[in-house]
Design a protein around this motif. Structure first.
Motif, PDB file in Angstrom:
ATOM      1  N   ALA A  61      -3.497   2.878  -3.424  1.00 29.63           N
ATOM      2  CA  ALA A  61      -2.728   4.120  -3.417  1.00 29.63           C
ATOM      3  C   ALA A  61      -3.366   5.207  -2.559  1.00 29.63           C
ATOM      4  O   ALA A  61      -2.735   6.238  -2.310  1.00 29.63           O
ATOM      5  N   HIS A  62      -4.569   4.998  -2.083  1.00 32.93           N
ATOM      6  CA  HIS A  62      -5.236   6.009  -1.268  1.00 32.93           C
ATOM      7  C   HIS A  62      -4.501   6.161   0.065  1.00 32.93           C
ATOM      8  O   HIS A  62      -4.149   5.178   0.700  1.00 32.93           O
ATOM      9  N   PRO A  63      -4.252   7.395   0.497  1.00 35.45           N
ATOM     10  CA  PRO A  63      -3.516   7.610   1.753  1.00 35.45           C
ATOM     11  C   PRO A  63      -4.141   6.934   2.977  1.00 35.45           C
ATOM     12  O   PRO A  63      -3.426   6.461   3.855  1.00 35.45           O
ATOM     13  N   LEU A  64      -5.470   6.868   3.032  1.00 36.96           N
ATOM     14  CA  LEU A  64      -6.112   6.219   4.181  1.00 36.96           C
ATOM     15  C   LEU A  64      -5.882   4.711   4.181  1.00 36.96           C
ATOM     16  O   LEU A  64      -5.736   4.103   5.248  1.00 36.96           O
ATOM     17  N   VAL A  65      -5.849   4.105   3.015  1.00 36.46           N
ATOM     18  CA  VAL A  65      -5.560   2.668   2.925  1.00 36.46           C
ATOM     19  C   VAL A  65      -4.126   2.414   3.369  1.00 36.46           C
ATOM     20  O   VAL A  65      -3.848   1.496   4.157  1.00 36.46           O
ATOM     21  N   SER A  66      -3.209   3.230   2.891  1.00 37.22           N
ATOM     22  CA  SER A  66      -1.810   3.106   3.276  1.00 37.22           C
ATOM     23  C   SER A  66      -1.622   3.290   4.779  1.00 37.22           C
ATOM     24  O   SER A  66      -0.941   2.511   5.443  1.00 37.22           O
ATOM     25  N   ARG A  78      -6.286   0.246  -7.755  1.00 33.78           N
ATOM     26  CA  ARG A  78      -6.063   1.679  -7.520  1.00 33.78           C
ATOM     27  C   ARG A  78      -6.290   2.106  -6.072  1.00 33.78           C
ATOM     28  O   ARG A  78      -5.630   3.004  -5.580  1.00 33.78           O
ATOM     29  N   PHE A  79      -7.238   1.456  -5.393  1.00 29.12           N
ATOM     30  CA  PHE A  79      -7.551   1.893  -4.025  1.00 29.12           C
ATOM     31  C   PHE A  79      -6.366   1.748  -3.079  1.00 29.12           C
ATOM     32  O   PHE A  79      -6.307   2.419  -2.052  1.00 29.12           O
ATOM     33  N   ARG A 116       1.008   4.071  -2.884  1.00 26.50           N
ATOM     34  CA  ARG A 116       0.777   5.486  -2.561  1.00 26.50           C
ATOM     35  C   ARG A 116       1.904   6.371  -3.085  1.00 26.50           C
ATOM     36  O   ARG A 116       1.664   7.469  -3.584  1.00 26.50           O
ATOM     37  N   ALA A 120       0.832  -1.208   0.000  1.00 23.94           N
ATOM     38  CA  ALA A 120       0.000   0.000   0.000  1.00 23.94           C
ATOM     39  C   ALA A 120       0.865   1.256   0.000  1.00 23.94           C
ATOM     40  O   ALA A 120       0.561   2.229  -0.712  1.00 23.94           O
ATOM     41  N   ASN A 121       1.948   1.252   0.766  1.00 27.05           N
ATOM     42  CA  ASN A 121       2.840   2.408   0.771  1.00 27.05           C
ATOM     43  C   ASN A 121       3.544   2.581  -0.568  1.00 27.05           C
ATOM     44  O   ASN A 121       3.734   3.705  -1.040  1.00 27.05           O
TER      45      ASN A 121
END
Length: 166
Positions: free
Chosen positions: A42-47, A39-40, A27, A23-24
């Protein structure tokens, strides 16, 4: 497929580390080219969420109350996390074999690292062994996500083709 093996080995010892590292990398845009990462990731909240879960696991693993990594639910979660991370690290054309290889490696690594840990705990503390496992696991996950792989030459219909980092 070396990335799939490394991420599977990581998941065998630390189930959330592969997801956090992938995930990081998503991102920051450092996943391998043509990766199968959704794609999800890369979202900062997922990371952030994946990193928080991985950090919690790194701390919790050193507690005496931590469950064994070889209980069935833990092995299944490790295998699924590894398979997901394997897909994210592999070229799109190899995502299914990468998932299978990463997941299977995680299952095997769960039992191997558990046996090694139990043997090591005869002479060392759970905390010290956990720190060594953390260092190895995080290093392997980072290598899987970021290490450049050499170019290889594959033959397709008798014609040499250069393929980057497979």
């Amino acid at each position: 497929m070396i990335r799939s093996i490394l991420i599977g080995l990581t998941a065998g010892a630390r189930s959330m580390t592969p997801l956090a590292v992938v995930a990081n990398a998503a991102r920051t845009g450092t996943l391998p080219p043509d990766s199968g990462a959704p794609r999800f990731l890369a979202h900062p909240l997922v990371s952030l969420g994946a990193t928080a879960l991985a950090a919690y696991e790194l701390v919790g693993d050193k507690q005496k109350s931590a469950p064994d990594r070889i209980i069935p639910a833990a092995v299944i979660i490790r295998s699924l996390n590894a398979a997901f991370a394997g897909v994210a690290l592999a070229p799109r054309s190899q995502r299914f074999p990468a998932a299978a290889l990463a997941g299977a490696t995680a299952v095997l690594a769960s039992y191997l690292t558990y046996a090694a840990r139990m043997r090591s705990m005869r002479t060392h503390s759970q905390f010290a062994i956990g720190l060594v496992e953390d260092a190895i696991s995080v290093s392997a996950a980072l290598a899987a996500a970021h290490a450049p792989l050499p170019d290889v030459v594959k033959r397709h219909d008798g014609v040499p083709v250069r393929v980057e980092g497979e």
